[in-house]
Scaffold this active site. Sequence first.
Site, PDB file in Angstrom:
ATOM      1  N   ASN A  67       0.806  -1.216   0.000  1.00 37.43           N
ATOM      2  CA  ASN A  67       0.000   0.000   0.000  1.00 37.43           C
ATOM      3  C   ASN A  67       0.838   1.265   0.000  1.00 37.43           C
ATOM      4  OD1 ASN A  67       0.771  -0.379   2.731  1.00 37.43           O
ATOM      5  ND2 ASN A  67      -0.962   0.832   3.420  1.00 37.43           N
ATOM      6  N   HIS A  94      -8.957  -1.388  -2.009  1.00 40.68           N
ATOM      7  CA  HIS A  94      -9.894  -0.362  -1.563  1.00 40.68           C
ATOM      8  C   HIS A  94     -11.195  -1.028  -1.128  1.00 40.68           C
ATOM      9  CE1 HIS A  94      -7.168   2.550  -3.248  1.00 40.68           C
ATOM     10  NE2 HIS A  94      -7.180   1.885  -4.377  1.00 40.68           N
ATOM     11  N   THR A 146      -8.352 -15.242  -4.756  1.00 37.74           N
ATOM     12  CA  THR A 146      -9.073 -14.361  -3.845  1.00 37.74           C
ATOM     13  C   THR A 146      -9.219 -14.954  -2.451  1.00 37.74           C
ATOM     14  OG1 THR A 146     -11.195 -15.280  -4.533  1.00 37.74           O
ATOM     15  CG2 THR A 146     -10.405 -13.338  -5.731  1.00 37.74           C
ATOM     16  N   LYS A 147      -8.934 -16.264  -2.320  1.00 43.48           N
ATOM     17  CA  LYS A 147      -9.076 -16.970  -1.038  1.00 43.48           C
ATOM     18  C   LYS A 147      -7.840 -17.829  -0.799  1.00 43.48           C
ATOM     19  CE  LYS A 147     -14.056 -17.220  -1.500  1.00 43.48           C
ATOM     20  NZ  LYS A 147     -15.208 -18.081  -1.718  1.00 43.48           N
ATOM     21  N   ARG A 161     -10.128 -21.802  -8.387  1.00 39.59           N
ATOM     22  CA  ARG A 161     -10.846 -22.893  -7.737  1.00 39.59           C
ATOM     23  C   ARG A 161      -9.970 -24.143  -7.749  1.00 39.59           C
ATOM     24  NH1 ARG A 161     -15.758 -20.632  -7.487  1.00 39.59           N
ATOM     25  NH2 ARG A 161     -16.689 -19.623  -9.260  1.00 39.59           N
TER      26      ARG A 161
END
Length: 167
Positions: A67, A94, A146-147, A161
């Site tokens: 960041n 964000h 994302t996970k 996935r």
Amino acid sequence: MFVFGHTNNIGEKMGIILTTKKIKAKVCISLARYPFSYRSSSYWWRKCGFTIGKNSIIGPYCLIWSNYITNTDNIVIEDDVVIGPNVTLIGASHKKEDIAKYGKVVTTTKGKITVKKGSWIGAGSIILPNVTIHEGAVVGAGAVVTKDVEPYTIVAGVPARKIGVVK
């Protein structure tokens, strides 16, 4: 009269120090993103301040994004990790609530990315904040992670996935 490096004002001294750190970081990032050998990229990312383990290889044209250019503690790459070319690790994002409430981005949220020992990340993948890629996991080329990725699993796709296990 001002002579560069000679000042009694604390604010000016701090400004000079911060500017010097920013310049160093930008030079290191440029050398890391466009390496002259396959091993030099990891060396320069370390010089930028990121934690990169032993024997880890980061391919050319990768981007490790925190960041703030001098804030590098939120991305950790452990030993024996292989990261292909054009991979992006994004350590900040964000809040979507900002857009809904204000119609624009007003805050930045820092997240941690950890890539555990022996993992592979395929070319062109994107790793988003607050993700851990566990030991021995494989991320297929072009995946958007994302996970968290469980140990010794193979993930691919957008969003990533599970498609298999490492045997």
